[in-house]
Design a protein around this motif. Sequence first.
Motif, mmCIF file in Angstrom:
data_model
loop_
_atom_site.group_PDB
_atom_site.id
_atom_site.type_symbol
_atom_site.label_atom_id
_atom_site.label_comp_id
_atom_site.label_asym_id
_atom_site.label_seq_id
_atom_site.Cartn_x
_atom_site.Cartn_y
_atom_site.Cartn_z
ATOM 1 N N GLN A 215 -5.137 6.936 -2.053
ATOM 2 C CA GLN A 215 -3.856 6.831 -1.362
ATOM 3 C C GLN A 215 -2.749 7.422 -2.242
ATOM 4 N N SER A 216 -1.811 8.080 -1.584
ATOM 5 C CA SER A 216 -0.683 8.650 -2.327
ATOM 6 C C SER A 216 0.629 7.933 -2.027
ATOM 7 N N GLN A 217 0.649 7.182 -0.928
ATOM 8 C CA GLN A 217 1.865 6.444 -0.574
ATOM 9 C C GLN A 217 1.513 5.027 -0.154
ATOM 10 N N CYS B 198 -14.102 1.809 3.652
ATOM 11 C CA CYS B 198 -12.723 2.085 4.074
ATOM 12 C C CYS B 198 -12.571 3.575 4.383
ATOM 13 N N LYS B 199 -11.831 3.892 5.439
ATOM 14 C CA LYS B 199 -11.622 5.297 5.784
ATOM 15 C C LYS B 199 -10.906 6.024 4.654
ATOM 16 N N VAL B 200 -9.928 5.360 4.067
ATOM 17 C CA VAL B 200 -9.230 5.922 2.910
ATOM 18 C C VAL B 200 -9.265 4.874 1.806
ATOM 19 N N CYS B 201 -9.935 5.202 0.725
ATOM 20 C CA CYS B 201 -10.029 4.273 -0.406
ATOM 21 C C CYS B 201 -8.664 4.180 -1.087
ATOM 22 N N PHE B 202 -8.360 3.010 -1.626
ATOM 23 C CA PHE B 202 -7.040 2.829 -2.254
ATOM 24 C C PHE B 202 -6.821 3.792 -3.426
ATOM 25 N N VAL B 203 -7.894 4.245 -4.060
ATOM 26 C CA VAL B 203 -7.701 5.157 -5.202
ATOM 27 C C VAL B 203 -7.253 6.540 -4.742
#
Length: 336
Positions: free
Chosen positions: A245-247, A238-243
């Motif tokens: 994410q800030s929003q 994933c390009k941005v891992c859920f851990v």
Amino acid sequence: MENVETKLREEAKKLLAEKKVDLIVGYEKGTLPLLAPPCFITELEDAEKLVWNAFCMQNLAKFVHDILSQHRESQKRLKPADRTKKTVGIVARGCTTRSLVIHLQEKQYNRDDVVILGVPCTGYVDRKKMDALVAGEEIREASVAGDSVLVKTVGGERKVPLKEVLADNCPTCRFNNPLISDVMIGEQAPAMDAAQEYAKVDEFEKLSPDERWNYFTREMDKCVRCYACRNACPSCYCKVCFVEQSQPRWVGIGEDRSDTQVFQIMRLYHMAGRCVDCGSCIAVCPMGVDLRRFLKKLDKDALELFKYRAGISPDELSMLGTFRENDREDFIFEPK
């Protein structure tokens, strides 16, 4: 393995000379004993660096995805007429080809973006097991000779049977030969003891729910959330891992044990139908968390509930990418 190495280097040179690949991802001799780190070959003469032995641990499919994704992103900034195609060659054992199949099933790149140099695999050495066998003595040299590993430590020389130090996923590997390849290097490796693939999961399932939960919490209490398991995994792209994410923020960044448990539970379920048991996450974990127990449980569930094994055929839809009208669902309401 010497003949495999020689043939591997010849094929790598041929692919580069004929410009059928832009680079080859393989293994090279490490600067430390027991290690064969990834290397990235773009020049003919550098193909001599390629090695293939029981110290080649990491699943290289991770790099194929990263290289092709970064190239694809870079091309977006160019005019269509200036865009180029990149083709990556990769040295791949059985589990590596399964990860490539998953990438293809998930449309991460096209089959003609990758050239697969298939190699037979008889397992790789678990550094932690070797360290335990030599009681923590500094290992200065190591080499494989037939079915043994010769190690030199500050206390002298030792000859260790290879089977005693293989990573846990290797002796019961069902797919130790490549499932897909463009060039097969060497002869097929003998089959491993795949009948025992789920032996530890079978034992785990006999525990009560409380015992299983206690085992999970004990293991996860070791985790320091360095994310090495995620970073080494070919299926974590994933390009941005859920851990991160800030929003919304799914997981806190502190030391709360529930945040660690949430990270591991969500990552484990993200691996449902996508883990190929390559052992990369286990090998890089600095805390020795028993992730494989839970990943193999999910793997067994996928097989028993949906008759599905991860990464077998690029023409097959992924387990979570399709459904059948007669798919079982009673386990959703009556979990065991």
